[in-house]
Structures are given as structure tokens and as C-alpha cells.
Design a protein around this motif. Structure first.
Motif, mmCIF file in Angstrom:
data_model
loop_
_atom_site.group_PDB
_atom_site.id
_atom_site.type_symbol
_atom_site.label_atom_id
_atom_site.label_comp_id
_atom_site.label_asym_id
_atom_site.label_seq_id
_atom_site.Cartn_x
_atom_site.Cartn_y
_atom_site.Cartn_z
ATOM 1 N N CYS A 1 0.509 -1.237 -0.471
ATOM 2 C CA CYS A 1 -0.404 0.044 -0.228
ATOM 3 C C CYS A 1 0.636 1.520 0.002
ATOM 4 N N GLU A 2 2.304 1.187 0.855
ATOM 5 C CA GLU A 2 2.774 2.586 1.069
ATOM 6 C C GLU A 2 3.771 2.837 -0.160
ATOM 7 N N SER A 3 3.576 1.365 -0.912
ATOM 8 C CA SER A 3 4.863 1.565 -2.499
ATOM 9 C C SER A 3 3.709 2.410 -3.435
ATOM 10 N N HIS A 4 2.568 2.621 -3.129
ATOM 11 C CA HIS A 4 1.070 3.159 -4.592
ATOM 12 C C HIS A 4 0.397 4.624 -3.939
ATOM 13 N N CYS A 5 1.114 4.948 -2.591
ATOM 14 C CA CYS A 5 0.296 6.252 -2.103
ATOM 15 C C CYS A 5 1.176 7.403 -2.712
ATOM 16 N N PRO A 6 -0.240 7.802 -2.968
ATOM 17 C CA PRO A 6 0.683 9.163 -4.027
ATOM 18 C C PRO A 6 1.077 10.530 -3.371
ATOM 19 N N GLN A 7 0.217 10.189 -1.818
ATOM 20 C CA GLN A 7 0.376 11.149 -0.737
ATOM 21 C C GLN A 7 1.989 9.921 0.467
ATOM 22 N N HIS A 8 2.109 9.377 -0.266
ATOM 23 C CA HIS A 8 3.766 8.680 1.237
ATOM 24 C C HIS A 8 2.735 8.539 2.705
#
Length: 391
Positions: free
Chosen positions: A352-359
Motif C-alpha cells: 500500500c505504501e509503495s502506491h500511496c501518492p501522499q506517501h
């Protein structure tokens, strides 16, 4: 009053009367005041009245009022089968007959399966023989339209929507819940299938009326001087696919204000400036949020089936609204599914974190959210309620 069409071309007032929050007197419904409000609503063109088996005293009250005033043929009654209590077709039949007796009627205009949260609930009803039961009730005229009300995610909503030839459906939807529960995605899916949608909680139970002072100043300084409720309702009336917007009105002042809005608002009634105003209000409401999740869903699907945006939505609501009311809504929407996947199901894979635009630090934030959303009393309550519903 402006009217919209149901699936069969019948005219439905775009403002519906939600009959759950009648004014009470000594813990009982204030019958005389409720009669005044209901009859005034009918005189002003409202013809859709929504109640449910579990709303204390509601079905009996409106049934008595409509019979006394001889208005049954002028209005549409919507009520709901508590599907989560049904374990046999005989129980379904008994409950339906009890509702008709309470409502002093021999037919229901709009009958809903109440509060689906999971596809398994529909499957259970199918095993009981609900499809044949519905067919017989529609053939003999005891049910005019069949639908369901829903609290859950958009994916499951669309699955239930596609599982049967529904005449209508009912969802929670407002400018703060645009991307949660069935949401805009669900509304679009219903529209594509030509299934009219009834809206509940258009103002989040009053949360979008009692706005922060800074948001109220924005409204008063605006050229159109919108009332908070007016803007929230217009946001809904502006959209296609919505048949009726329910409001739990319990005063003449509230009723008259909502009638004025419903009589002057239609698809396309909002301007770009109006949308900008709504975005400014949403920004103010989100100032207290804990997680900067935009609901983009790039983190989905989670390998463990965790609805990450939904968890963050309710975590934010805890700090934007009342903590326990947000916990209760979270328990209802997320905890009553047959196989609920809470944040503690996370295996820490980091996808999930690798795809999150908001980091976002999603793995850590999920742990924080779960601790606050499910303190021990809520964990126990959710477990018991889930076992009761899916026994």
C-alpha cells in the motif's frame, strides 16, 4: 415541489420525509405535532415517507395518521424488512404482515431489505427463498417496488446491485461521504443500471448543518447567502440518478426550509463558484483530520482485504465529529460483515505504501486507527453483534 421518476415512471417528490426522528414527548412520539408536520408536508407536495420496522413507534404513528386523514392513495410508504433478524421465510412473512398492520395498509409502495453490509446477507436471504417470496408479493400487489438500503463499501454495493432485478436502492451519501460507503462510484453504477437511488443522511445527521464558525462565515459572506442545510441538499439535487433525498425533519421550521430548497433546486442548479464554496467548507471540516488520505484508492486492493481508505475515513471522523458516533458508524459499516477485515489483519507487506501518492505511513497509521476505532468495549460489541447477525 419538484418531482423525479421511479423505475416505472411514477412521480416521486425529490424531498422525502424520513420518519425516524419524530419529535418526542415524555419518550413517546408527539402524535399531534407529528400529524401537523406530516399533513403539512403532504399539502406542500411531499409524497414519499420512509420508515422501518425497528424505528420505535414510527410505523404505528404514520399508519394511524395517514388512515385518519384518508391520504393513503396520495402518498408512498417505504418501510424495511430487518433482514438481519430473519432466519426463515415464515419469519419474513410474519414481519411483513405485522408492518402492514402497523401501517394500516394492505400494500407497501417501496419495500427495502434493511441495512445490507455484506453480500453474504443477500445470499442468506436467497437460501431462505426470498426471491420467490418477493415475486409473489409483487404479483399480488402487496409490494409495488423492491429495493435495499446499504451501509458498506462500493465494491460490495455493486455486487448486490447486480445480483437481482431491483427497482430502487438507498444509500448514505453527502458531500463529506462522496468517496466512502457506496459513494459516487455506487451512484454511478446504479445510474448505469437505471436503478433510482434514494439518499439517506444527506446532512450527516445534522453535522453538515452545525458547521464550524469559520465555515458559517463563508456561507454568510457568499453572494447567495446559502443556509448550511440548503447547500448540502442542493449538492444532491444537482446530480442525476437520485430519485429522492430523505430528511429526518421534526420541526415546522426545518420542514419549510427544506421544502423551499426542494422546490427551487434541480439537476444543474449549482455553479462552479458553489462547488468551490463546498470545497472550502470541506477543507475547514478536515482541518482536524488525523490522516491526509484523499480516498484515491491507489492502495487498493490490499492482499489481506483491508479497506484502508474506509478505515482512515472513520479515523478522521472521530476527530472531526463525535468520537463514539464515528466508532458506531465504523462498527456498522466495517464490523457487521461476515468476514470483517480490521486493521490488525495487516501483515506489514508495504504494498500500500509503495502506491500511496501522499506517501503516508500506512502501516503505522493503521495501527493507530485501530486502537482508537476499536477500544475494548467496541471490540466486544462488534464481535457479539457480528455473531448474532451471522449465526
Amino acid at each position: 415541489m419538484i418531482y423525479r421518476l421511479d423505475k416505472y415512471g411514477n412521480q416521486i417528490s425529490q424531498l422525502g420525509f424520513g420518519c425516524m426522528r419524530f419529535k418526542r414527548k415524555d419518550s413517546s412520539i408527539d402524535y399531534l405535532e407529528t400529524e401537523k408536520q406530516l399533513m403539512h408536508a403532504i399539502d406542500c407536495g411531499i409524497n414519499y415517507f420512509d420508515t422501518a420496522y425497528i424505528y420505535p413507534g414510527s410505523e404505528e404513528c404514520i399508519g394511524k395518521i395517514f388512515k385518519k386523514n384518508n391520504v393513503r392513495e396520495k402518498i408512498n410508504i417505504a418501510t424495511k424488512l430487518p433482514q438481519y433478524l430473519m432466519h426463515s421465510l415464515s419469519a419474513v412473512e410474519k414481519t411483513f404482515n405485522e408492518e402492514c398492520a402497523r401501517l394500516c395498509t394492505d400494500y407497501i409502495d417501496y419495500y427495502l431489505m434493511h441495512m445490507f453490509t455484506d453480500y453474504a446477507e443477500w445470499e442468506k436471504l436467497v437460501e431462505l427463498g426470498i426471491e420467490e417470496w418477493i415475486s409473489k408479493k409483487k404479483e399480488n400487489g402487496q409490494i409495488r417496488n423492491i429495493g435495499f438500503s446499504y451501509h458498506g463499501d462500493s465494491e460490495t454495493f455493486i455486487k448486490i446491485l447486480s445480483a437481482y432485478d431491483w427497482d430502487f436502492c438507498q444509500i448514505q451519501y453527502n458531500y463529506l461521504d462522496e468517496n466512502t460507503q457506496a459513494g459516487l462510484e455506487g451512484l454511478k453504477a446504479a445510474r448505469e443500471r437505471k436503478i433510482p437511488v434514494v439518499i439517506m443522511e444527506p446532512l450527516r445527521g445534522g453535522k453538515l448543518v452545525n458547521l464550524p464558525l469559520s465555515a458559517m462565515k463563508l456561507l454568510s459572506n457568499n453572494d447567495k447567502h446559502y443556509q448550511a442545510a440548503e447547500l448540502g441538499l442542493k449538492w444532491l439535487y444537482n446530480q442525476e440518478g437520485i430519485m429522492c433525498v430523505l430528511s429526518g425533519m421534526n420541526s415546522m421550521a426545518m420542514l419549510d426550509e427544506n421544502i423551499r430548497t426542494a422546490s427551487s433546486s434541480d439537476i444543474g442548479c449549482l455553479s462552479e463558484d458553489d462547488f468551490e464554496l463546498i470545497e472550502q467548507i470541506k477543507a475547514i471540516l478536515k482541518e482536524k483530520e488525523k490522516v491526509g488520505c484523499t480516498g484515491c484508492r491507489y492502495c487498493q486492493p490490499c492482499p489481506m482485504g483491508i479497506n484502508i481508505p474506509a478505515i482512515f475515513h472513520y479515523y478522521n471522523l472521530m476527530h472531526m465529529e463525535n468520537k463514539n458516533s464515528a466508532r458506531m458508524e465504523y462498527a456498522q459499516v466495517m464490523g457487521l460483515r461476515k468476514d470483517p477485515r480490521f486493521a490488525d489483519s495487516c501483515i506489514g507487506c508495504g504494498k500500500c505504501e509503495s502506491h500511496c501518492p501522499q506517501h503516508l505511513r500506512i502501516r503505522d497509521l493503521l495501527k493507530e486507527a485501530d486502537r482508537e476505532l476499536r477500544p475494548l468495549p467496541f471490540k466486544i460489541g462488534i464481535f457479539i453483534a457480528n455473531r448474532f447477525i451471522h449465526r
